[in-house]
Structures are given as C-alpha cells and as structure tokens.
Design an enzyme around this catalytic site. Structure first.
Site, PDB file in Angstrom:
ATOM      1  N   ASP A 148      -8.385  -7.636  11.106  1.00 18.89           N
ATOM      2  CA  ASP A 148      -9.282  -7.550   9.965  1.00 18.89           C
ATOM      3  C   ASP A 148      -9.653  -8.931   9.428  1.00 18.89           C
ATOM      4  OD1 ASP A 148     -10.095  -4.994   9.663  1.00 18.89           O
ATOM      5  OD2 ASP A 148      -8.702  -4.456   8.064  1.00 18.89           O
ATOM      6  N   ASP A 451      -1.123   5.481   3.377  1.00 21.80           N
ATOM      7  CA  ASP A 451      -0.177   6.130   4.277  1.00 21.80           C
ATOM      8  C   ASP A 451       0.450   7.374   3.638  1.00 21.80           C
ATOM      9  OD1 ASP A 451       0.915   4.411   2.474  1.00 21.80           O
ATOM     10  OD2 ASP A 451       2.283   3.433   3.840  1.00 21.80           O
TER      11      ASP A 451
HETATM   12  O1  LIG Z   1      -7.620  -4.965   4.933  1.00 25.10           O
HETATM   13  C1  LIG Z   1      -6.507  -4.881   5.460  1.00 25.10           C
HETATM   14  C2  LIG Z   1      -5.295  -5.065   4.762  1.00 25.10           C
HETATM   15  C3  LIG Z   1      -4.087  -4.951   5.446  1.00 25.10           C
HETATM   16  N1  LIG Z   1      -4.069  -4.681   6.771  1.00 25.10           N
HETATM   17  C4  LIG Z   1      -2.771  -4.581   7.513  1.00 25.10           C
HETATM   18  O2  LIG Z   1      -1.982  -3.597   6.920  1.00 25.10           O
HETATM   19  C5  LIG Z   1      -0.615  -3.910   7.065  1.00 25.10           C
HETATM   20  C6  LIG Z   1       0.127  -3.710   5.745  1.00 25.10           C
HETATM   21  O3  LIG Z   1      -0.393  -4.520   4.744  1.00 25.10           O
HETATM   22  P1  LIG Z   1       0.542  -5.459   3.810  1.00 25.10           P
HETATM   23  O4  LIG Z   1      -0.359  -6.272   2.986  1.00 25.10           O
HETATM   24  O5  LIG Z   1       1.561  -6.137   4.647  1.00 25.10           O
HETATM   25  O6  LIG Z   1       1.233  -4.400   2.866  1.00 25.10           O
HETATM   26  P2  LIG Z   1       2.786  -4.000   2.661  1.00 25.10           P
HETATM   27  O7  LIG Z   1       3.014  -3.735   1.229  1.00 25.10           O
HETATM   28  O8  LIG Z   1       3.722  -4.930   3.324  1.00 25.10           O
HETATM   29  O9  LIG Z   1       2.745  -2.640   3.495  1.00 25.10           O
HETATM   30  C7  LIG Z   1       3.440  -1.466   3.238  1.00 25.10           C
HETATM   31  O10 LIG Z   1       2.693  -0.598   2.392  1.00 25.10           O
HETATM   32  C8  LIG Z   1       1.388  -0.260   2.887  1.00 25.10           C
HETATM   33  C9  LIG Z   1       0.730   0.658   1.867  1.00 25.10           C
HETATM   34  O11 LIG Z   1       1.537   1.741   1.563  1.00 25.10           O
HETATM   35  C10 LIG Z   1       1.493   0.374   4.275  1.00 25.10           C
HETATM   36  O12 LIG Z   1       0.223   0.601   4.796  1.00 25.10           O
HETATM   37  C11 LIG Z   1       2.258  -0.553   5.202  1.00 25.10           C
HETATM   38  O13 LIG Z   1       2.397  -0.017   6.491  1.00 25.10           O
HETATM   39  C12 LIG Z   1       3.627  -0.822   4.603  1.00 25.10           C
HETATM   40  O14 LIG Z   1       4.372  -1.684   5.442  1.00 25.10           O
HETATM   41  C13 LIG Z   1      -0.542  -5.345   7.591  1.00 25.10           C
HETATM   42  O15 LIG Z   1      -0.201  -5.297   8.963  1.00 25.10           O
HETATM   43  C14 LIG Z   1      -1.947  -5.860   7.411  1.00 25.10           C
HETATM   44  O16 LIG Z   1      -2.291  -6.737   8.433  1.00 25.10           O
HETATM   45  C15 LIG Z   1      -5.266  -4.493   7.473  1.00 25.10           C
HETATM   46  O17 LIG Z   1      -5.258  -4.239   8.676  1.00 25.10           O
HETATM   47  N2  LIG Z   1      -6.447  -4.580   6.794  1.00 25.10           N
END
Ligand SMILES: O=c1ccn([C@@H]2O[C@H](COP(=O)(O)OP(=O)(O)O[C@H]3O[C@H](CO)[C@@H](O)[C@H](O)[C@H]3O)[C@@H](O)[C@H]2O)c(=O)[nH]1
Ligand SMILES: [Mn+2]
Length: 543
Positions: A148, A451
C-alpha cells in the site's frame, strides 16, 4: 455442533478418524467456584440494596446501586467468556496418510505492507521468505505481497528476495530449518559444527543473506532505486507513472527470476507483487481495501480455496502451520462448517512481565474461551480463511467439497505478462463502485478494526471458527515497545470496537436478538467490544 473429549479415538460416522481433537481446559472447577462465590456476593449486595433503603441521601444509594449493577453485568460477561475454554490439537500424520500431496488443496498467502519507512523492506522480505518456505507442495502455494506504500524500494527488496529464494528454499528443506524467516533463523540458530559440508553451506547462505540485507538496507536509506538497477527489471518502468503513494495506477508484477525471463515460478511458487491503484479523491479503505484487491487478483492467478493472511511484521515460525489449519477444514465430520482458523498473535519481543497491554491474557485465555462458545473473532493476521466464507457466501449443509477429486492445480495458462495486464483493472480504485465489495463481500469497510467486524459477519452467516494454539507458535510478530505506541494502538482498537458496539452489528443486538448464533458466542464477541470501553479512557491521554 459439539466436540467432546476422547473423540480422537472415535471413528467418525463416515468411517474416518478425526483430523483434530478438542480438549476442555483443566482446573475449571476452581475458576467456576471462584466465579460462583463472587456471584453469591453480588446477590447479597443486591439483596441489601433493595431491602434497605435509607431515608437520607437516597440518590447516593441509587447511584451506588447502578454502579454495582454495571460492574455485575461486566462480571457476568467476562465469566461467560472464560467459562468454557477449549484447546485443540491436530493429527497431521492422518492428514498426510489420507491425502496424497497431489490431492491437497491450494493455499494463497497474502502479506500486507503499507510503508517502507515504518515497515522496513528487509523485514517484509524476511516474512515473505518465511511463508514461501512452508512445508507444502510448492505448486499449490502462491505468495502475494500487497504494497500500500507503492514503493519501488519494497519492489526492489522483493526482487532481491525472489533471487535469494532459489537458495533459501532448498536449504530450508534440506536442513529442516525452523523458523524459516532468514532473519529470525540466523539470529537464533548457531552454525552446525558437526558437519563440515553443512557448515560451509550454512556460511554461504548466511553471507548471501547478509549481503542482500545490506543492499536492501542501503537502498532504503538512500530512499530511491538508482537508474542502473531500474534497468535490470522491466517492473521498475511502472514507477514512471507514480505521482505519489496516494496517486498512482495499479502495479501488478508476477516476479520472475531476472536470469530466466521464461520462468514465472520460483520453485513452483508464484510470487506476485501488487500495489493497487490509489487516487487522492477516492477513499482506499486501508488494509481492508488492500485485502479485497488481493482476493480478486488472486482469484484470477491462482484461485486457491484457502487464504492465509499475515501482516508483514509477523513471520512464520512453524513450517507445518498450513497443514495444521487444513486438519480442520478437511476433517470429514466437522470440517465443512469451519469458515476460518485463527492462530494467536504471538510476539518475539515480549518482556516477561509484559508491562504494556494485556495481549497474553487475550491470546492465551480469552480467545480459547471464545472458541468454546462458538468461535474466536478474526484478529487480522495469522488466519486461514476458506475463500467462500471471506467472499460473503453463507454456510450451507449442501456445501460439500470433494477435495480429493478436485485435484487443485494452479494452471498458469496465460503468460505472466498478459495476466499482469488483464488483472490490473481488478485492483483499480473504481472497480468496487456499486458492487457489494466491502459490504457483503470480502473484508468489511468503514471500521478501524475491519478484522473483528469481518469475523462477526462471517460467523453470522453460519460459519464456525476455530482457535488453534499449537505448542510451537505458528507466527511471531513484534509488539509495540513504548507506552505511547501501545496507547496509540489500543486507542485505535478501542475506537473500532466501540464503533461496532454502537452500530447495528453490535453483538448484543445483532447476534442475540437476531438469533443468528448461540447466545454464548455473541456474549463472547460482545466482550471484546466491551473491554475496549476501558481503553476508551486511555484515548484522552493520547489525544
Ligand atoms: O492502508 C493500510 C494500512 C495498513 N496496512 C497493513 O495492515 C497491517 C496492520 O496494520 P498496523 O498499522 O500494523 O496495525 P496493528 O494495530 O499492528 O494491527 C492489528 O490490528 C489491525 C486492526 O484490527 C489488524 O488488521 C491487524 O492484523 C492487527 O495486527 C500491516 O501489515 C500494514 O502494512 C495496509 O495494508 N494498508
Ligand atoms: Mn502491526
């Protein structure tokens, strides 16, 4: 559906031994007695409040009573969640003896990344390599990277990784390497000293890995890919049309080994790179949008019936994890109603006392409790979905798939270059206009915790979910290490869960009244939504 102890020895109705077993947690009697004692205490308090009503300061009395009722309610919800935790184990040997390698279904793996500065390309490719090395027939596995951030740095790193994979994957097989993330492996495993030949190979691979990492690292620090390297792969030409990460057309590249322009597979595995189209005036729906684009693109390239999705900071720690998950889906008796198998989020960098956050309790106990009550929620990473359940299909008893007869094979009829051209439209930012994508199909939009919401919807369509906590962690990720980062993350989760709580999909209303699911399950889900109310307060701290 009920699973009971001892079923591993019971032959299923159809004459097959089950591929998994379910055990209730031990020591429940202590927890239940403790809960009962508090319940008696609550009854006494209520009795006292009702039977004795003071003459003065009545409002204080009423206020106290309301507070007590609220805490009692919260207590009931938490007790119900932990009332009946179950733990699962699988029989992979039975799976192997029942299914020839050729009869196993295909699996598509989605890795998501969004920003090369926050998620360094070296980490992303280690994750990609770790999932490419799964112990699974190579021509049934496809690994998709969604970027992204639309960064040529990430693309460059993936190109490097596709070359390194030619060495790494055979090495993993030969040495039965665990974990299969090169970064984690070389950090945790000492050189094999007893076999000079192996030691030599080990050193060569380590050196090659480190050289690759240095090249990717210095390119990342430089912030751009130099012109001479750009010339080496036609894929870089796509960046001529990139205005910024928020304004560019779709880029789809099925990565090939630079030395062999005819090979579209690396060791039989397809490795497509996707940066979906983004335009400033059109909302891209974050990770949910990325996943939906991947679902569509993958349906044209490999269309595997199962989809594993992982965040780029969460590498595979057990090369057999896919087989474990398939033990549920392919179980003759209970498999067909399972929509997804969720692994816990486990972290390589947790301190013993884990002073920030409370993920260990959630992962070890609460989600196992959800499983006993109807199924865990989907927590965004480390989850294997049945493609139909993710694409919005309702569970139906008639839906029986003869996996053996299906003989999944990823036939690549089209040439990689023509697939790349033909499929781009599926990842355009207008493709979803006036379609059910993000509503009834795919990952849901409009919620920060896409999710959790998607999991609720899948369950409400009649699918069951399963929580699997194997002895060896299937995935290892990174947890935020500072109080500020933790608060920001919890704020986002709290916001998202509160959004669901207020919406018409609030589990108390949607599932209990809608009678879509058993009551316990909805209370479990409601609990996730509720515990975040406590995180609500933390929000004001961070803004
Ligand atoms: O526009 C975006 C924003 C994020 N991501 C990906 O989404 C994942 C999770 O995003 P992150 O910012 O790391 O959020 P976290 O709070 O660490 O994520 C937790 O919480 C999210 C929302 O509940 C879930 O989607 C994730 O799987 C979970 O690990 C990462 O691999 C990002 O690269 C994208 O692909 N596109
Ligand atoms: Mn993350």
């Amino acid at each position: 559906m009920e699973w009971r102890e001892g079923e591993e020895t019971r032959m299923g109705k159809n004459g097959y031994l089950p591929l998994f077993e379910t055990r209730p947690a031990r020591g429940l009697v202590f927890f239940r007695s403790y809960a009962a004692s508090i319940f008696i205490g609550i009854c006494f308090i209520c009795f006292h409040r009702v039977s004795y009503f003071p003459v003065t300061e009545r409002w204080v009395w009423v206020g106290m009573f309301v507070a007590e009722l609220w805490f009692s309610f919260y207590f009931f919800v938490t007790v119900i969640v932990k009332w009946n935790p179950v733990f699962r184990s699988t029989f992979k040997d039975r799976l192997s003896s029942r299914y020839e390698e050729e009869e196993l279904p295909g699996v598509d793996i989605f890795v998501c990344t969004a920003d090369p500065r926050l998620e360094p390309p070296t980490m992303v490719v280690s994750t990609v390599l770790s999932v490419m090395a799964y112990d699974y027939p190579p021509h049934k596995l496809s690994v998709y990277l969604s970027d992204d951030g639309c960064s040529d740095l990430t693309f460059y790193a993936l190109l490097e990784a596709s070359g390194f994979a030619q060495l790494w994957l055979p090495f993993c097989r030969k040495l039965k390497v665990e974990p299969t993330s090169p970064e984690a492996y070389f950090q945790t495993t000492p050189e094999p000293v007893d076999d000079a030949f192996m030691a030599n190979e080990w050193l060569i691979i380590k050196k090659t890995y480190e050289d690759m990492k240095t090249r990717i690292g210095s390119m990342t620090r430089l912030g751009k890919v130099p012109a001479d390297i750009r010339k080496e792969h036609k894929g870089f030409d796509e960046w001529d049309f990139v205005v910024s990460r928020h304004d560019h057309p779709s880029i789809l590249q099925i990565l090939i080994d630079g030395r062999d322009p005819n090979a579209i597979d690396i060791e039989g595995k397809a490795l497509p790179y996707l940066a979906r189209e983004k335009r400033p005036q059109i909302h891209h729906n974050f990770k949910a949008g990325a996943l939906n684009a991947l679902i569509r693109i993958s349906s044209r390239i490999s269309n595997a019936p199962f989809i594993l999705n992982v965040d780029c900071d969460m590498h595979s720690n057990d090369s057999k994890a896919i087989r474990d998950a398939l033990c549920f889906f392919l179980d003759e008796e209970n498999g067909r109603e399972i929509g997804y198998v969720q692994y816990p989020q486990t972290f390589g960098n947790l301190t013993k006392n884990e002073i920030y956050g409370s993920l260990r309790v959630v992962m070890k106990l609460e989600l196992a409790g959800f499983d006993g009550n109807g199924g865990p929620c989907y927590i965004g990473t480390g989850c294997v979905h049945r493609r139909e359940s993710l694409c919005g299909m309702k569970y139906s008893k008639e839906l029986v798939v003869e996996w053996k007869a299906m003989k999944y094979d990823r036939k690549i009829i089209e040439k990689a270059s023509s697939i790349e051209g033909n499929c781009k439209a599926l990842a355009s930012c207008t493709y979803e206009e006036n379609t059910p994508w993000g509503k009834e199909m795919g990952v849901k939009y409009g919620c920060v915790v896409e999710d959790i919401l998607t999991g609720i919807c899948i369950q409400s369509r009649g699918w069951r979910s399963v929580y699997l906590t194997p002895q060896r962690e299937a995935f290892l990720g990174m947890v935020p290490t500072t109080l500020l980062d933790t608060l920001v993350q919890h704020k986002r989760w709290a916001e998202g869960d509160f959004q669901i709580f207020q919406s018409k999909l609030c589990p108390f209303v949607y599932q209990v009244l809608g009678a879509c699911h058993i009551c316990m399950s909805s209370l479990s889900t409601a609990f996730t939504v509720l515990w975040n109310l406590y995180g609500w307060e933390a929000q004001s701290e961070v803004g």
